[in-house]
Motif scaffolding. Structure first.
Motif, PDB file in Angstrom:
ATOM      1  N   LEU A 132      -4.615   8.320   5.226  1.00 21.16           N
ATOM      2  CA  LEU A 132      -5.488   7.732   4.177  1.00 21.16           C
ATOM      3  C   LEU A 132      -4.361   6.585   3.826  1.00 21.16           C
ATOM      4  O   LEU A 132      -3.057   6.704   3.105  1.00 21.16           O
ATOM      5  N   GLU A 133      -4.929   5.643   3.359  1.00 15.77           N
ATOM      6  CA  GLU A 133      -3.946   4.331   2.911  1.00 15.77           C
ATOM      7  C   GLU A 133      -4.761   3.658   1.896  1.00 15.77           C
ATOM      8  O   GLU A 133      -5.843   3.377   2.030  1.00 15.77           O
ATOM      9  N   TRP A 134      -4.111   3.212   0.861  1.00 13.41           N
ATOM     10  CA  TRP A 134      -4.530   2.658  -0.460  1.00 13.41           C
ATOM     11  C   TRP A 134      -3.857   1.397  -0.723  1.00 13.41           C
ATOM     12  O   TRP A 134      -2.709   1.506  -0.809  1.00 13.41           O
TER      13      TRP A 134
ATOM     14  N   VAL B 152      -9.361   0.595   0.627  1.00 12.90           N
ATOM     15  CA  VAL B 152      -8.888   1.907   1.133  1.00 12.90           C
ATOM     16  C   VAL B 152      -9.284   2.079   2.592  1.00 12.90           C
ATOM     17  O   VAL B 152     -10.300   1.524   3.060  1.00 12.90           O
ATOM     18  N   ARG B 153      -8.314   2.551   3.368  1.00 10.89           N
ATOM     19  CA  ARG B 153      -8.592   2.958   4.819  1.00 10.89           C
ATOM     20  C   ARG B 153      -8.189   4.198   5.251  1.00 10.89           C
ATOM     21  O   ARG B 153      -7.311   4.959   4.967  1.00 10.89           O
ATOM     22  N   SER B 154      -9.355   4.903   5.877  1.00 14.41           N
ATOM     23  CA  SER B 154      -9.200   6.443   6.250  1.00 14.41           C
ATOM     24  C   SER B 154      -9.248   6.199   7.765  1.00 14.41           C
ATOM     25  O   SER B 154     -10.011   5.487   8.371  1.00 14.41           O
TER      26      SER B 154
ATOM     27  N   GLY C 179     -13.735  -1.602   1.123  1.00 11.94           N
ATOM     28  CA  GLY C 179     -13.458  -2.956   0.141  1.00 11.94           C
ATOM     29  C   GLY C 179     -14.464  -4.055   0.341  1.00 11.94           C
ATOM     30  O   GLY C 179     -15.213  -3.956   1.353  1.00 11.94           O
TER      31      GLY C 179
ATOM     32  N   PRO D 126      -3.931  -1.483  -3.522  1.00 11.55           N
ATOM     33  CA  PRO D 126      -4.581  -1.986  -4.597  1.00 11.55           C
ATOM     34  C   PRO D 126      -4.227  -3.567  -4.914  1.00 11.55           C
ATOM     35  O   PRO D 126      -2.992  -4.033  -4.426  1.00 11.55           O
TER      36      PRO D 126
ATOM     37  N   SER E  93       0.697  -1.173   0.088  1.00  6.52           N
ATOM     38  CA  SER E  93      -0.142   0.118  -0.293  1.00  6.52           C
ATOM     39  C   SER E  93       0.840   1.124   0.092  1.00  6.52           C
ATOM     40  O   SER E  93       1.961   1.166   0.195  1.00  6.52           O
TER      41      SER E  93
ATOM     42  N   PHE F 204       0.636   5.240   1.724  1.00  5.74           N
ATOM     43  CA  PHE F 204      -0.093   6.075   2.610  1.00  5.74           C
ATOM     44  C   PHE F 204       0.255   7.407   2.806  1.00  5.74           C
ATOM     45  O   PHE F 204       1.477   7.699   2.663  1.00  5.74           O
TER      46      PHE F 204
ATOM     47  N   ASP G 230      -7.352  -5.911  -1.730  1.00  6.89           N
ATOM     48  CA  ASP G 230      -7.410  -4.465  -1.824  1.00  6.89           C
ATOM     49  C   ASP G 230      -8.437  -3.812  -1.140  1.00  6.89           C
ATOM     50  O   ASP G 230      -9.454  -4.350  -0.782  1.00  6.89           O
TER      51      ASP G 230
END
Length: 184
Positions: free
Chosen positions: A95-97, A109-111, A139, A99, A69, A71, A107
């Motif tokens: 914020l973390e993405w 997305v974490r906020s 997700g 994919p 990820s 971030f 996969d």
């Protein structure tokens, strides 16, 4: 979840590995930004034969979940002390993405957002400390290895480590801090 009984508890081995590469920049004495890459792998094993987790969808619950990820983390911090603050405010967002890629099978997305506040109530050392935070995962079909935990010493004292797992969490606590003897 919170409807489960203590007798429903399952015991298994959880082997995590987390590697982070983070670049930080202080924009002022109180404002810090971070950007980074994270590789995380968590392997679940040694389930009992009657384990429900091993057969629960998705199949990754009973095996290994991996992700790579990027971030970003931003923090405003006006505390008068990092170790034992008596006044100040901390505002932090992340914020973390992650994919799905060749290095990962998950996969999402974490906020997250956190607020901490400290104020002296009674001079010199009785301090009111407040903390409020929330996180959310976006997700589909996420395995337990990436769900957000609550439980244990850093979030819900008196509850087993990672007792509650879910795609969102809110945590708040209020503490009244005062010296009992010397530095304790």
């Amino acid at each position: 979840g919170n409807e489960s009984e203590y007798s429903d508890r399952e015991t298994y081995t959880r082997e995590p590995l987390d590697i982070d590469l983070t670049l930080s920049r202080g924009f002022s004495r109180r404002l810090v930004g971070q950007f980074g890459l994270r590789y995380k792998t968590v392997r679940n094993l040694n389930f009992s034969p009657e384990s429900r987790l091993r057969t629960l969808s998705p199949e990754l619950n009973g095996g290994r979940a991996d992700y790579m990820s990027i971030f970003s983390n931003w923090r405003f911090d006006s505390r008068d002390s990092f170790i034992n603050p008596s006044s100040g405010l901390v505002l932090q967002g992340e914020l973390e993405w992650a994919p799905r890629s060749g290095l990962g099978n998950v996969d999402f997305v974490r906020s997250s957002f956190w607020v901490q506040a400290y104020t002296t109530l009674f001079y010199p050392k009785t301090v009111l400390a407040l903390r409020l935070g929330g996180q959310e995962l976006f997700g589909k079909d996420l395995p337990v290895q990436v769900l957000l935990p609550i439980g244990g010493n850093s979030s819900l004292r008196g509850s087993p480590q990672d007792r509650y797992l879910g795609k969102s969490s809110v945590l708040t606590n209020v503490e009244l801090r005062f010296p009992v003897f010397w530095r304790f």
